[in-house]
Design a protein around this motif. Structure first.
Motif, PDB file in Angstrom:
ATOM      1  N   ASP A  97       0.839  -1.197   0.000  1.00 14.87           N
ATOM      2  CA  ASP A  97       0.000   0.000   0.000  1.00 14.87           C
ATOM      3  C   ASP A  97       0.873   1.246   0.000  1.00 14.87           C
ATOM      4  OD1 ASP A  97      -2.386  -1.292  -0.060  1.00 14.87           O
ATOM      5  OD2 ASP A  97      -2.830  -1.075   2.077  1.00 14.87           O
ATOM      6  N   ASP A  99       0.036   4.039   1.521  1.00 16.77           N
ATOM      7  CA  ASP A  99      -0.337   4.933   2.624  1.00 16.77           C
ATOM      8  C   ASP A  99       0.560   4.738   3.849  1.00 16.77           C
ATOM      9  OD1 ASP A  99      -1.163   2.470   3.382  1.00 16.77           O
ATOM     10  OD2 ASP A  99      -3.245   3.009   3.796  1.00 16.77           O
ATOM     11  N   GLN A 101       0.824   2.065   5.672  1.00 16.67           N
ATOM     12  CA  GLN A 101       0.347   1.090   6.663  1.00 16.67           C
ATOM     13  C   GLN A 101       1.203  -0.173   6.650  1.00 16.67           C
ATOM     14  OE1 GLN A 101      -4.253   1.692   5.961  1.00 16.67           O
ATOM     15  NE2 GLN A 101      -3.891   0.926   8.016  1.00 16.67           N
ATOM     16  N   ARG A 204      -2.266   4.913   9.314  1.00 17.86           N
ATOM     17  CA  ARG A 204      -2.073   5.859   8.229  1.00 17.86           C
ATOM     18  C   ARG A 204      -1.514   7.168   8.772  1.00 17.86           C
ATOM     19  NH1 ARG A 204      -4.339   7.307   3.397  1.00 17.86           N
ATOM     20  NH2 ARG A 204      -5.137   5.465   2.322  1.00 17.86           N
TER      21      ARG A 204
HETATM   22 MG    MG Z   1      -4.664   1.776   4.125  1.00 18.76          MG
END
Ligand code: MG
Ligand code: UDP
Length: 333
Positions: A97, A99, A101, A204
């Motif tokens: 991902d 973001d 995470q 996040r």
């Molecule tokens: Mg996420």
């Protein structure tokens, strides 16, 4: 399929992650450079509107490993993965991902397990998830159980984006809809060896999740699709036909019972009883007719399914995304 020319491809879908990209990119770069293998980072900009593309371009000026695939509009995470897979040049493809995470520091461990155990897929497993229990973790536990049981590819965390695949695995699954979550199950047909590695789950840093509660329901529906695809898609008649035969048979039996009962009344009570036993007003008649009609419909559905399946398999080349441009780094090949 072009021959893989690199060791690793990192595939990273990006939709409005401008704030997260610089930190994540630095983390990724630090980890990958230390690995000492050839690699590329494929950032798929899924129609971002927050300047993510500009951030990626800026990062690319400093990093010849970064390739940017720019979509014409937002096509969704599954399409972004698919585009990344189609353009990946690595022997191993790692999804992550954008973001922050997923923690890039987990990547070396995924690779180690893959190589030492000769696995085809190594899946991240977020044992300590930071997301809310009721809306995120609970539905995910249920979904993971169901999909593991029905597909035989047992994983605790299908939803974890951080996964490592051998390139031939991801190049041989046809993704559409929101099925990226089920890649290991969809790859099950080719016979894959799968392992799990506990990974870090971080909150996040910037921006917000692109998904709401409705995803839970959509994942549940996808579960039906995947189960069907994996168990009956090449022989729908064996599912629908069986249900149809069952219902139709039951309907026939109920009908026989009605006729039998009328005759029995005639034998036991004479002509008077025969006339008095009315099939036409019996609730059983309704059931019998209903079951018979349903049975016929299921069999017809099975036939339709068979025909659609043929078409589906022959028309699978339809792309699920449209690329505006591929921005290659200036140095590099
Ligand atoms: Mg996420
Ligand atoms: N994403 C994407 N297209 C979309 C939605 C999400 O490329 O239409 C990307 C997003 O930028 C992120 C990843 O998919 O890198 C996971 O999305 P998100 O963090 O919103 O999902 P969550 O972690 O909340 O499940």
């Amino acid at each position: 399929m072009e021959n893989p020319s690199l060791d690793l491809s990192i595939v990273m879908p990006v939709y409005n992650e401008a704030g997260n990209l610089p930190v994540l990119h630095a983390e990724l770069k630090a980890v990958l450079d230390r690995l000492g293998r050839s690699y590329e980072i494929l950032a798929v900009d899924d129609g971002s509107t927050d300047g993510s593309l500009e951030v990626l371009r800026r990062l690319q000026r400093e990093d010849p490993h970064l390739r940017i695939i720019r979509f014409r509009r937002n096509f969704g995470q599954t399409a972004a993965f698919a585009a990344g897979f189609d353009h990946a040049r690595g022997r191993v493809v790692i999804t992550i991902d954008a973001d922050g995470q997923n923690d890039p520091a987990d990547i070396p461990r995924l690779l180690k397990v893959m190589e030492e155990g000769d696995y085809d897929i190594v899946s991240g497993w977020r044992q300590d998830r930071k997301e809310p229990f009721i809306t995120r973790r609970l539905p995910s536990i249920v979904a993971n159980r169901i999909i593991s049981r029905t597909t035989g590819v047992r994983l605790h965390d299908y939803g974890c984006s951080l996964k490592a695949y051998r390139a031939e695995v991801v190049k041989n699954v046809h993704l559409y809809g929101e099925l990226h979550r089920f890649i290991p199950a969809l790859a099950g047909w080719m016979g894959v060896r799968v392992a799990e590695v506990p990974v870090n789950d971080r909150p996040r840093a910037y921006g917000k999740s692109k998904y709401g509660i409705s995803r839970t329901i959509r994942v549940l529906l996808d579960l039906f699709t995947v189960t069907y695809l994996l168990s009956f898609s090449s022989r729908p008649m064996q599912l629908f036909g069986l249900i149809g035969l069952g219902l139709g048979g039951l309907g026939g039996l109920v009908g026989l019972y009605l006729v039998g009962a009328k005759i029995a009344h005639g034998i036991l009570e004479g002509a008077e009883g025969f006339r008095a036993y009315r099939i036409g007003t019996s609730p059983w008649l309704m059931l019998s007719v209903l079951l018979t009609v349903l049975g016929v419909q299921f069999i017809v559905m099975g036939l339709l399914g068979e025909v659609i399946t043929r078409t589906y398999h022959e028309a699978q080349d339809k792309p699920i995304y449209a690329i505006r441009e591929i921005i290659e780094p200036e140095e590099g090949e």
